[in-house]
Enzyme design. Structure first.
Site, PDB file in Angstrom:
ATOM      1  CB  ILE A 152      -0.963  -0.010   1.198  1.00  0.00           C
ATOM      2  CG1 ILE A 152      -1.978  -1.147   1.025  1.00  0.00           C
ATOM      3  CG2 ILE A 152      -1.677   1.337   1.335  1.00  0.00           C
ATOM      4  CD1 ILE A 152      -2.855  -1.388   2.229  1.00  0.00           C
ATOM      5  CG  ASP A 202       9.675  -1.738   6.068  1.00  0.00           C
ATOM      6  OD1 ASP A 202      10.235  -2.609   6.765  1.00  0.00           O
ATOM      7  OD2 ASP A 202       8.572  -1.923   5.509  1.00  0.00           O
ATOM      8  CB  ALA A 259      -1.755   0.986   9.074  1.00  0.00           C
ATOM      9  NE  ARG A 260      -5.338  -4.172  11.404  1.00  0.00           N
ATOM     10  CZ  ARG A 260      -5.895  -4.211  10.203  1.00  0.00           C
ATOM     11  NH1 ARG A 260      -6.246  -3.074   9.605  1.00  0.00           N
ATOM     12  NH2 ARG A 260      -6.087  -5.362   9.593  1.00  0.00           N
ATOM     13  CG  ASP A 301     -10.142   4.536   6.920  1.00  0.00           C
ATOM     14  OD1 ASP A 301     -11.302   5.012   6.920  1.00  0.00           O
ATOM     15  OD2 ASP A 301      -9.879   3.403   6.468  1.00  0.00           O
ATOM     16  CD  GLU A 347     -11.469   0.502  13.476  1.00  0.00           C
ATOM     17  OE1 GLU A 347     -12.062  -0.427  12.892  1.00  0.00           O
ATOM     18  OE2 GLU A 347     -10.442   1.028  13.019  1.00  0.00           O
ATOM     19  CG  HIS A 402     -11.400   0.186   9.310  1.00  0.00           C
ATOM     20  ND1 HIS A 402     -10.920  -0.569  10.357  1.00  0.00           N
ATOM     21  CD2 HIS A 402     -10.668  -0.188   8.214  1.00  0.00           C
ATOM     22  CE1 HIS A 402      -9.951  -1.363   9.931  1.00  0.00           C
ATOM     23  NE2 HIS A 402      -9.781  -1.148   8.640  1.00  0.00           N
ATOM     24  N   GLY A 407     -11.339   2.823   4.138  1.00  0.00           N
ATOM     25  CA  GLY A 407     -10.314   2.902   3.112  1.00  0.00           C
ATOM     26  C   GLY A 407     -10.279   1.696   2.198  1.00  0.00           C
TER      27      GLY A 407
END
Length: 321
Positions: free
Chosen positions: A153, A172, A232-233, A257, A262, A281, A283
């Site tokens: 992504i 990363d 992501a999270r 998002d 949630e 959420h 996306g």
């Protein structure tokens, strides 16, 4: 006849499973916890779950008929993959069904924050008509986008922003810097990313290593105009620290998002901040992505029940962070 239990989530379409498994019995149940799963799935050969359905080790210990847990989505942190393997249960996911959608959604959140679209909309809807309501707005070109994790992504988002003349850096530790360089991305340390980025976009999985990665210290290391985007999270961010940073002007804005809970609580302070954009959420969503998700889940389940290796089997021996 095999029984397939599906968690009660609107993104899942039992009819897709029924088409792929004409001889199976498909049931849909709310599955909020281990007890609910065990009670509902005693005879199930397959379990199809969303991200909010926890599947811990106890599930596999109590369900000897289970052959597959099919995660309807990309992430599988809610499933104990090692415990599943110990009980000869296959775990699958759908790794790329919404790569385009999430990358596009992340860019939309970023542009909304940059151009203050939501703030202008709220002010205009309330009867205002003033460009000053969005101040300050800064130019987008020649700024720096920092990507936290450089998976599919993030790579697609990098492609999306090529026409905006941004400098793109990424953190990363699991990706070779030469691979980043091939995508015209500079690999940097996390600390350097926080210091240099005008916009920070989160794409990391939620693990013990990344839980609360964006905390008070990380936010304090960012530029005071920095924008944080999270597709992501929710657990990647310390939301109390983010609330304080947004309210105090320590950073510029956030586009989220996902959240830790949630939906967020009705009294969540993030709901009340003008410089915080929240989406539900969503996306991952497009008509096409939902169709692909359900078709792929159905193929994974059908393969497992036929004694074959599903195309999207999670290898428990790999280091998933």
């Amino acid at each position: 006849m095999s029984e397939v239990l599906v968690s009660d989530d609107p993104m899942l379409d039992p009819s897709a499973l029924a088409d792929a498994l004409p001889d199976a019995t498909i049931r849909t149940e709310p599955l909020p916890d281990e007890h609910a799963i065990v009670e509902a799935a005693r005879d199930a050969a397959a379990l199809v779950v969303d991200v909010n359905t926890p599947v811990p080790a106890g599930v596999f210990e109590q369900l000897p008929a289970l052959q597959i847990v099919a995660r309807a989505g990309v992430g599988f942190e809610n499933v104990d993959v090692e415990a599943a393997a110990e009980h000869d249960v296959v775990v699958t996911n759908v790794p790329e069904y919404c790569t385009d959608e999430v990358a596009t959604h992340g860019l939309a959140l970023l542009l909304d924050c940059v151009r203050k679209i939501a703030e202008y909309d709220r002010a205009t809807a309330a009867g205002e008509w003033a460009w000053e309501d969005g101040r300050p707005v800064h130019r987008f070109p020649d700024t720096t986008l920092g990507l936290v994790s450089f998976g599919p992504i993030a790579r697609r988002l990098r492609e999306r922003v090529r026409g905006f003349d941004l400098d793109v850096i990424a953190y990363d530790p699991y990706v070779d810097p030469e691979e980043m360089a091939a995508a015209d991305v500079e690999g940097v340390s996390f600390e350097e990313l926080l210091a240099r980025a005008d916009h920070v976009s989160l794409h990391a999985p939620l693990t013990d290593e990344t839980e609360g990665l964006i905390d008070a210290d990380a936010l304090g290391a960012m530029r005071d105009h920095a924008i944080v985007v999270n597709t992501a999270r929710g657990g990647l961010i310390d939301e109390a620290a983010l609330t304080d940073a947004l309210a105090d002007g320590a950073i510029g804005a956030a586009g989220l998002d996902v959240s830790r809970r949630e939906p967020p609580a009705d009294d969540s302070p993030l709901r009340a901040l003008d410089n915080c954009i929240l989406t539900p959420h969503a996306g991952w969503y497009s008509v096409e992505a939902r169709e692909e998700l359900n078709e792929t889940v159905a193929r994974n389940v059908a393969a497992a029940l036929d004694g074959e290796t599903p195309p999207n089997r999670i290898d428990p021996d790999l280091d998933w962070l």
